[in-house]
Design a protein around this motif. Structure first.
Motif, PDB file in Angstrom:
ATOM      1  N   ASP A  89       0.834  -1.201   0.000  1.00 46.84           N
ATOM      2  CA  ASP A  89       0.000   0.000   0.000  1.00 46.84           C
ATOM      3  C   ASP A  89       0.873   1.258   0.000  1.00 46.84           C
ATOM      4  O   ASP A  89       2.102   1.176  -0.038  1.00 46.84           O
ATOM      5  CB  ASP A  89      -0.989  -0.017   1.168  1.00 46.84           C
ATOM      6  N   ALA A  90       0.243   2.420   0.046  1.00 45.59           N
ATOM      7  CA  ALA A  90       0.960   3.695  -0.052  1.00 45.59           C
ATOM      8  C   ALA A  90       1.946   3.901   1.103  1.00 45.59           C
ATOM      9  O   ALA A  90       2.942   4.605   0.950  1.00 45.59           O
ATOM     10  CB  ALA A  90      -0.036   4.849  -0.088  1.00 45.59           C
ATOM     11  N   ASP A  91       1.693   3.271   2.261  1.00 46.66           N
ATOM     12  CA  ASP A  91       2.585   3.403   3.415  1.00 46.66           C
ATOM     13  C   ASP A  91       3.720   2.388   3.391  1.00 46.66           C
ATOM     14  O   ASP A  91       4.540   2.358   4.303  1.00 46.66           O
ATOM     15  CB  ASP A  91       1.802   3.241   4.717  1.00 46.66           C
ATOM     16  N   GLY A  92       3.750   1.527   2.376  1.00 48.76           N
ATOM     17  CA  GLY A  92       4.799   0.522   2.278  1.00 48.76           C
ATOM     18  C   GLY A  92       4.472  -0.777   2.976  1.00 48.76           C
ATOM     19  O   GLY A  92       5.302  -1.680   3.041  1.00 48.76           O
ATOM     20  N   MET A  93       3.254  -0.925   3.492  1.00 45.65           N
ATOM     21  CA  MET A  93       2.852  -2.139   4.202  1.00 45.65           C
ATOM     22  C   MET A  93       2.471  -3.221   3.196  1.00 45.65           C
ATOM     23  O   MET A  93       1.652  -2.990   2.312  1.00 45.65           O
ATOM     24  CB  MET A  93       1.663  -1.843   5.115  1.00 45.65           C
ATOM     25  N   ALA A  94       3.086  -4.394   3.347  1.00 46.50           N
ATOM     26  CA  ALA A  94       2.751  -5.528   2.492  1.00 46.50           C
ATOM     27  C   ALA A  94       1.389  -6.078   2.913  1.00 46.50           C
ATOM     28  O   ALA A  94       1.148  -6.297   4.089  1.00 46.50           O
ATOM     29  CB  ALA A  94       3.821  -6.600   2.599  1.00 46.50           C
ATOM     30  N   ARG A 140       9.227  -5.777  21.769  1.00 46.41           N
ATOM     31  CA  ARG A 140       8.087  -4.956  21.334  1.00 46.41           C
ATOM     32  C   ARG A 140       7.924  -4.955  19.814  1.00 46.41           C
ATOM     33  O   ARG A 140       6.961  -4.410  19.295  1.00 46.41           O
ATOM     34  CB  ARG A 140       8.260  -3.511  21.801  1.00 46.41           C
ATOM     35  N   ALA A 141       8.860  -5.542  19.087  1.00 46.14           N
ATOM     36  CA  ALA A 141       8.816  -5.507  17.621  1.00 46.14           C
ATOM     37  C   ALA A 141       7.571  -6.224  17.106  1.00 46.14           C
ATOM     38  O   ALA A 141       7.281  -7.350  17.486  1.00 46.14           O
ATOM     39  CB  ALA A 141      10.069  -6.147  17.045  1.00 46.14           C
ATOM     40  N   ARG A 142       6.836  -5.536  16.239  1.00 44.54           N
ATOM     41  CA  ARG A 142       5.648  -6.110  15.612  1.00 44.54           C
ATOM     42  C   ARG A 142       5.770  -6.133  14.087  1.00 44.54           C
ATOM     43  O   ARG A 142       5.017  -6.836  13.416  1.00 44.54           O
ATOM     44  CB  ARG A 142       4.391  -5.322  15.988  1.00 44.54           C
ATOM     45  N   PHE A 143       6.719  -5.340  13.562  1.00 45.08           N
ATOM     46  CA  PHE A 143       6.917  -5.247  12.125  1.00 45.08           C
ATOM     47  C   PHE A 143       8.409  -5.186  11.820  1.00 45.08           C
ATOM     48  O   PHE A 143       9.202  -4.782  12.666  1.00 45.08           O
ATOM     49  CB  PHE A 143       6.251  -3.983  11.557  1.00 45.08           C
ATOM     50  N   ALA A 144       8.765  -5.583  10.599  1.00 45.00           N
ATOM     51  CA  ALA A 144      10.139  -5.468  10.117  1.00 45.00           C
ATOM     52  C   ALA A 144      10.115  -4.630   8.849  1.00 45.00           C
ATOM     53  O   ALA A 144       9.279  -4.858   7.965  1.00 45.00           O
ATOM     54  CB  ALA A 144      10.722  -6.842   9.817  1.00 45.00           C
ATOM     55  N   ALA A 145      11.000  -3.647   8.761  1.00 45.04           N
ATOM     56  CA  ALA A 145      11.139  -2.846   7.550  1.00 45.04           C
ATOM     57  C   ALA A 145      12.294  -3.432   6.742  1.00 45.04           C
ATOM     58  O   ALA A 145      13.424  -3.504   7.231  1.00 45.04           O
ATOM     59  CB  ALA A 145      11.412  -1.387   7.905  1.00 45.04           C
TER      60      ALA A 145
END
Length: 180
Positions: A89-94, A140-145
């Motif tokens: 999406d536009a925010d870079g979220m897969a 606390r990590a929930r996402f990886a960039a």
């Protein structure tokens, strides 16, 4: 003569190493950013020190997709390496995943290379080592960039919290001991 040979081999090794580092740094600068949700895992290993295994939420969908493909094509197992198309999406979220058929990726998607490990497919780094005493911050990590090249090769750039903010720990700062 032997000293010169040893020196030449050492310089060659350092040159190859420096070139590899330069290539990874260049990829971090030029690659596209994509954010993948992490699946919960235990963030510590007693044998290897402080690290967390990175399991991506998309890996589950990729495993199903690739296993279904292997069944349809009567393959004994899914390919060990390959690329998938990931909708971003536009925010870079897969957010979506599909098989890569070759050609140019459709608008709003990118190639993402996978490697099939014992536990299924993974993208980019499958573990993240951190300084001793910083485990609670990284838990606390929930996402990886990830930073992804056009061919799908990815590098882990940073871990993000539930608000998509990078997890930062000040150098030299130790977390207070946790009470049980």
């Amino acid at each position: 003569m032997r000293k010169y040979l040893i020196l030449a081999v050492a310089l060659g090794f350092l040159g190859v190493f420096a070139f590899g580092v330069h290539e990874k740094e260049a990829q971090l600068e030029r690659g596209a950013r994509v954010i993948l949700a992490l699946a919960p895992v235990d963030p510590r290993s007693l044998m290897q020190g402080d690290y967390m295994a990175l399991r991506y939420d998309l890996s589950r969908r990729a495993q199903d997709l690739l296993s279904d493909r292997a069944d349809r094509e009567n393959l004994p197992e899914p390919p060990r390496r390959g690329t998938l198309l990931v909708g971003v999406d536009a925010d870079g979220m897969a957010h979506t995943l599909d098989l890569d058929s070759g050609g140019a990726p459709p608008a709003g998607s990118m190639r993402l290379a996978y490697v099939w490990r014992d536990f299924g497919p993974t993208f980019g780094a499958d573990s993240f080592f951190f300084q001793e005493g910083h485990g609670n911050a990284y838990a606390r990590a929930r996402f990886a960039a990830l930073v992804v090249d056009p061919d799908g090769t990815s590098l882990l750039k940073e871990l993000l919290d539930e608000n998509l903010q990078p997890i930062r720990v000040e150098t030299g700062q130790k977390e207070p001991p946790q009470l049980e």
